[in-house]
Write an enzyme that holds these catalytic residues in place. Structure first.
Site, PDB file in Angstrom:
ATOM      1  N   ARG A  90       0.840  -1.206   0.000  1.00 49.84           N
ATOM      2  CA  ARG A  90       0.000   0.000   0.000  1.00 49.84           C
ATOM      3  C   ARG A  90       0.875   1.255   0.000  1.00 49.84           C
ATOM      4  NH1 ARG A  90      -4.527   1.592   4.583  1.00 49.84           N
ATOM      5  NH2 ARG A  90      -4.859   3.756   3.957  1.00 49.84           N
ATOM      6  N   ASN A 144     -10.069  -3.996  -0.818  1.00 52.13           N
ATOM      7  CA  ASN A 144     -10.106  -2.876  -1.764  1.00 52.13           C
ATOM      8  C   ASN A 144      -9.289  -3.162  -3.011  1.00 52.13           C
ATOM      9  OD1 ASN A 144     -11.796  -0.907  -0.691  1.00 52.13           O
ATOM     10  ND2 ASN A 144     -10.246  -0.289   0.814  1.00 52.13           N
ATOM     11  N   CYS A 166     -18.476  -1.955   2.056  1.00 49.16           N
ATOM     12  CA  CYS A 166     -17.647  -0.828   2.490  1.00 49.16           C
ATOM     13  C   CYS A 166     -18.335  -0.217   3.703  1.00 49.16           C
ATOM     14  CB  CYS A 166     -17.570   0.181   1.350  1.00 49.16           C
ATOM     15  SG  CYS A 166     -16.724   1.718   1.774  1.00 49.16           S
ATOM     16  N   HIS A 202     -16.574   4.060  -3.282  1.00 45.41           N
ATOM     17  CA  HIS A 202     -15.715   5.237  -3.133  1.00 45.41           C
ATOM     18  C   HIS A 202     -15.929   6.247  -4.270  1.00 45.41           C
ATOM     19  CE1 HIS A 202     -12.661   3.055  -0.265  1.00 45.41           C
ATOM     20  NE2 HIS A 202     -13.912   2.930   0.118  1.00 45.41           N
ATOM     21  N   TYR A 251     -14.625  10.254  -0.609  1.00 50.05           N
ATOM     22  CA  TYR A 251     -13.546   9.915  -1.552  1.00 50.05           C
ATOM     23  C   TYR A 251     -13.626  10.754  -2.830  1.00 50.05           C
ATOM     24  CZ  TYR A 251     -11.632   5.930   1.000  1.00 50.05           C
ATOM     25  OH  TYR A 251     -10.996   5.138   1.916  1.00 50.05           O
TER      26      TYR A 251
HETATM   27  C1  G6P Z   1     -12.520   3.592   4.845  1.00 47.96           C
HETATM   28  C2  G6P Z   1     -12.795   2.885   3.558  1.00 47.96           C
HETATM   29  C3  G6P Z   1     -12.037   1.603   3.490  1.00 47.96           C
HETATM   30  C4  G6P Z   1     -10.577   1.889   3.675  1.00 47.96           C
HETATM   31  C5  G6P Z   1     -10.354   2.566   4.999  1.00 47.96           C
HETATM   32  C6  G6P Z   1      -8.905   2.994   5.143  1.00 47.96           C
HETATM   33  O1  G6P Z   1     -13.101   2.872   5.855  1.00 47.96           O
HETATM   34  O2  G6P Z   1     -14.143   2.597   3.387  1.00 47.96           O
HETATM   35  O3  G6P Z   1     -12.282   1.011   2.249  1.00 47.96           O
HETATM   36  O4  G6P Z   1      -9.836   0.694   3.624  1.00 47.96           O
HETATM   37  O5  G6P Z   1     -11.143   3.712   5.109  1.00 47.96           O
HETATM   38  O6  G6P Z   1      -8.592   3.099   6.483  1.00 47.96           O
HETATM   39  P1  G6P Z   1      -7.072   3.091   6.953  1.00 47.96           P
HETATM   40  O7  G6P Z   1      -7.123   3.200   8.423  1.00 47.96           O
HETATM   41  O8  G6P Z   1      -6.489   1.793   6.474  1.00 47.96           O
HETATM   42  O9  G6P Z   1      -6.449   4.261   6.281  1.00 47.96           O
HETATM   43 MN    MN Z   2     -14.396   1.330   1.639  1.00 49.03          MN
END
Ligand code: G6P
Ligand code: MN
Ligand code: MN
Length: 428
Positions: A90, A144, A166, A202, A251
């Site tokens: 990531r 994702n 989601c 998103h 998003y």
């Molecule tokens: C939101 C989105 C998820 C994403 C997450 C990221 O919940 O819906 O799809 O993975 O944020 O969170 P993070 O703590 O990993 O940045």
């Molecule tokens: Mn999501």
């Protein structure tokens, strides 16, 4: 009943398990299989989960496994929450965008595309194991980019029932109910309310809210506009809200405020992945403590909070044939007339044992449709690139993406994306 979690070593898993523990009266879970290829992490997260379940009288068995096929065999539900290449990948996705002056993000833009290319082959392999060893089981995908992955599954493994989820719809609904509570002084139980939303994962626009079937959107919108007018830097310009009468998924800021988002990411490090690595290290340290049996508060620092509510409500509605409405990612099958029926959309659907049926909805107005159609084209091309190893499809996906690098740089970005992710791209 057996439920399998692929990516069971995720730091999110304890939240999911606490969701199951809260619903024992409606969900006769006998075996919970946590599968992960990272045995060390599985032992820590799984060990904590076993203590959580033990502390509540061990209502179901928790089995830890590093064998995907064995973990899937005979399951009724398979939840996928894996991360190919883990958090380091990531981080690479984020810095891929950063290097090329583009949005660097887990799901939106080039980072999301790289993640899709790594992940779709793994999901198709899970679908294969489900077809062969757990026929009829429902695949619930959290991985994702959640919508794009279901787009690929629906095209390349259409016989395996799959749905993408989601936490944004549920957290959005809770936020709107919180606003109503502030203005009326009355709390509204989430089950009484339904959020109307349409788009892609998103990339959706919220356009309605009902409480006990009564339309309360005018109030919600008025509050959003009032707040926006009071803030120096509102999420959305009041003019936008007044004109469209919709509230975008947050998003969409990457599309509507690209320059500002790019300016923010010039402050890296730390990128979000780098922040999350620190949060996760601390969570794992706590999970490893044999005295811990309850969820640590640090879990709420993650963006995915409440995903367990989404998953467990969905499974409960499906298993018990409740006919409830939940917001999911699924091929709409003509529910939105005039749009290609194969498109996977994020939208409300009726959930019963026989299946998950999208509810009829009006198409989005032109201001939103243009962006949606462009991103859907990108998704279809990315799904093809990922599933078939089609490099031309990958090239064209980058070309059509509204945040894309532009023709001059498409080839360079593609080469960087492929080189950076090469160990995880067996399809090319
Ligand atoms: C939101 C989105 C998820 C994403 C997450 C990221 O919940 O819906 O799809 O993975 O944020 O969170 P993070 O703590 O990993 O940045
Ligand atoms: Mn999501
Ligand atoms: Mn029924």
């Amino acid at each position: 009943m057996k439920i399998t979690i692929i990516g069971g070593g995720s730091t999110y898993t304890p939240e999911l398990v606490s969701g199951f523990l809260e619903r024992l009266d409606v969900l006769p879970l006998r075996e919970l299989w946590l599968m992960d290829i990272d045995a060390e992490r599985l032992a820590i997260v799984g060990g904590f989960v076993q203590r959580m379940v033990e502390a509540r009288g061990r209502p179901f068995r928790v089995i830890l496994s590093t064998h995907q096929r064995e973990a899937i065999g005979g399951a009724s539900y398979v939840c996928t929450q894996l991360r190919v290449g883990q958090m380091q990948a990531r981080r690479e996705d984020e810095y891929l965008g950063w290097r090329h002056g583009l949005i660097g993000q887990e799901t939106t833009g080039v980072g999301g595309m790289a993640k899709a290319l790594r992940t779709i082959p793994v999901l198709l392999n899970i679908a294969k194991d489900m077809r062969e060893t757990a026929p009829g089981a429902l695949l619930i995908n959290f991985t994702n980019p959640a919508g794009l992955i279901v787009e690929a599954l629906s095209r390349y493994a259409p016989d395996v029932p799959a749905v993408g989820v989601c936490n944004v719809p549920i957290t959005t609904k809770m936020r709107f109910l919180e606003w109503l509570k502030e203005s009326t002084g009355q709390a509204i139980a989430p089950e009484r309310a339904e959020l109307k939303t349409l788009g892609l994962n998103h990339l959706s626009w919220h356009y309605g809210l009902t409480v006990d079937g009564k339309d309360v959107w005018p109030q919600v919108l008025a509050m959003a506009i009032r707040q926006a007018k009071q803030q120096a830097h509102p999420d959305w310009e009041p003019r936008f809200l007044e004109s469209t009468r919709m509230i975008p998924n947050y998003y969409l800021q990457y599309y509507y405020y690209t320059e500002e988002k790019l300016r923010e990411q010039r402050q890296w490090p730390p990128s979000r992945a780098e922040q999350v690595m620190r949060i996760e290290a601390e969570l794992l340290r706590q999970y490893a403590d044999p005295a811990l049996v309850d969820l640590p508060v640090g879990l709420m620092q993650r963006g995915g909070a409440y995903y367990s509510t989404v998953a467990t409500q969905l499974i409960t509605a499906h298993y018990n044939d409740l006919g409830e409405t939940h917001i999911v990612n699924i091929p709409h099958g003509g529910a939105v007339k005039s749009w290609d029926a194969r498109w996977v959309l994020e939208m409300p659907a009726r959930v019963s044992r026989h299946g998950i049926t999208p509810l009829p909805a009006d198409p989005l107005p032109p201001f939103a449709f243009g962006l949606l159609a462009a991103v859907k084209s990108y998704e279809i091309l990315t799904a093809r690139a990922a599933a078939e190893g089609d490099l031309e499809a990958a090239y064209q996906a980058l070309l059509v993406h509204p945040l894309g690098p532009g023709l001059r740089k498409v080839q360079a970005v593609l080469e960087d994306m492929l080189a950076t992710n090469w160990p995880y791209l067996p399809q090319f």
